[in-house]
Enzyme design. Structure first.
Site, PDB file in Angstrom:
ATOM      1  CE1 TYR A  38      -3.063   3.043   0.530  1.00 35.33           C
ATOM      2  CE2 TYR A  38      -3.335   2.431   2.834  1.00 35.33           C
ATOM      3  CZ  TYR A  38      -3.633   3.260   1.778  1.00 35.33           C
ATOM      4  OH  TYR A  38      -4.502   4.315   1.960  1.00 35.33           O
ATOM      5  CE  LYS A  91      -6.162   1.944  -0.786  1.00 40.71           C
ATOM      6  NZ  LYS A  91      -6.788   2.030   0.560  1.00 40.71           N
TER       7      LYS A  91
END
EC number: 4.3.3.7
Length: 293
Positions: free
Chosen positions: A135, A164
């Site tokens: 992320y 992400k």
């Protein structure tokens, strides 16, 4: 390795009026989001107010959501931190709750160099038997994981299966141009969903899907069917909602939006504060204009 799905929701954490985690409501919210089109849920991420949740609360949340919807969709536990040893320990504990994968945020505040990011993520991922999603959110962490580091991890660590990504589309393109087969990229920004899809992203880990999940599903399905005009029309229609939900720090307005749309989930925890009347009224207008209310 699982694909996890194209439309994932970064789930808020329901609270009681006095600020305790409302586990019953969390299970209900998980079912609500799945019914609205989410193929997976991220629990205890940024939107879930992870900085103000204890480890015990997080573990119980993971168990609650797995029990509620784990047989239908993927449940991904947010276990990343800026402390490598602690992230390893907590990731191992989370794995025992039955979650299907882990979301690992870039270490924040201590601002490691790229080599530190590589070693941190490799150490955490290799300590567990679950697929891991990186992320990268520079606006929150003050560090940007460069494409070269992401690709190095994707090639060297088999259970790092995706990222992400919240950086710009150019950085996304650099990642996708060198990614190994099966490595997935999800947009971490609702407003970038369609631009990311056009460059080759797999899907999105969304905030707005709390209130416009079916519409986002329509956008993604239209794009995948080759109907880019319809996908673009959905994007233009939803863009004010995407922007409106982030007019102040997330998840303040997402919780307000859930209340406005008839699914209250309680307040945010300090140091966040609930939306003001003026902020909520502005959000109400945005949601009404988009046909959500």
């Amino acid at each position: 390795m699982p694909t996890f799905g194209r439309l994932l929701t970064a789930m808020v954490t329901p609270m009681t009026p006095d600020g305790a985690v409302d586990y019953q409501r969390a299970g209900e919210l998980a079912k609500h989001l799945v019914a609205a089109g989410s193929e997976g849920l991220v629990v205890s991420g940024t939107t879930g107010e992870s900085p103000t949740l204890s480890h015990e609360e997080k573990l119980r949340l993971f168990e609650t959501v797995v029990d509620a919807v784990g047989g239908q969709v993927s449940v991904i536990a947010g276990t990343g931190s800026n402390n490598t040893a602690e992230s390893i320990r907590f990731s191992r504990e989370a794995a025992r709750t039955g979650v299907h994968g882990l979301l690992l945020v870039t270490p924040y505040y201590n601002k490691p160099p790229q080599e530190g990011l590589y070693r941190h993520f490799r150490a955490v991922a290799e300590a567990v038997d679950l697929p891991c999603i990186l992320y990268n959110v520079p606006s929150r962490t003050s560090v940007n994981m460069l494409p070269a580091t992401t690709l190095r991890l994707a090639r060297d660590v088999p259970n790092i299966v995706g990222i992400k990504e919240c950086a710009d589309v150019g950085q996304l393109a650099d990642i996708l141009s060198g990614a190994p087969e099966g490595f997935r990229v999800w947009s971490g920004d609702d407003a970038n969903l369609l631009p990311y899809l056009t460059v080759g992203a797999y899907g999105i880990i969304s905030v707005a899907s709390h209130v416009v999940g079916p519409q986002m599903r329509e956008l993604i399905d239209a794009f995948l069917a080759g109907d880019t005009a319809r996908a673009a029309a959905w994007h233009r229609r939803l863009l004010p909602v995407f922007r409106g939900l982030f007019a102040v720090t997330n998840p303040i307005l997402v919780k307000a939006a859930l209340r406005l749309t008839g699914f209250p989930v309680g307040p945010v925890r300090l140091p966040l504060v609930d939306a003001t009347e003026e902020q909520e009224e502005a959000l109400r207008e945005v949601l009404a204009e988009a046909g959500v209310l």
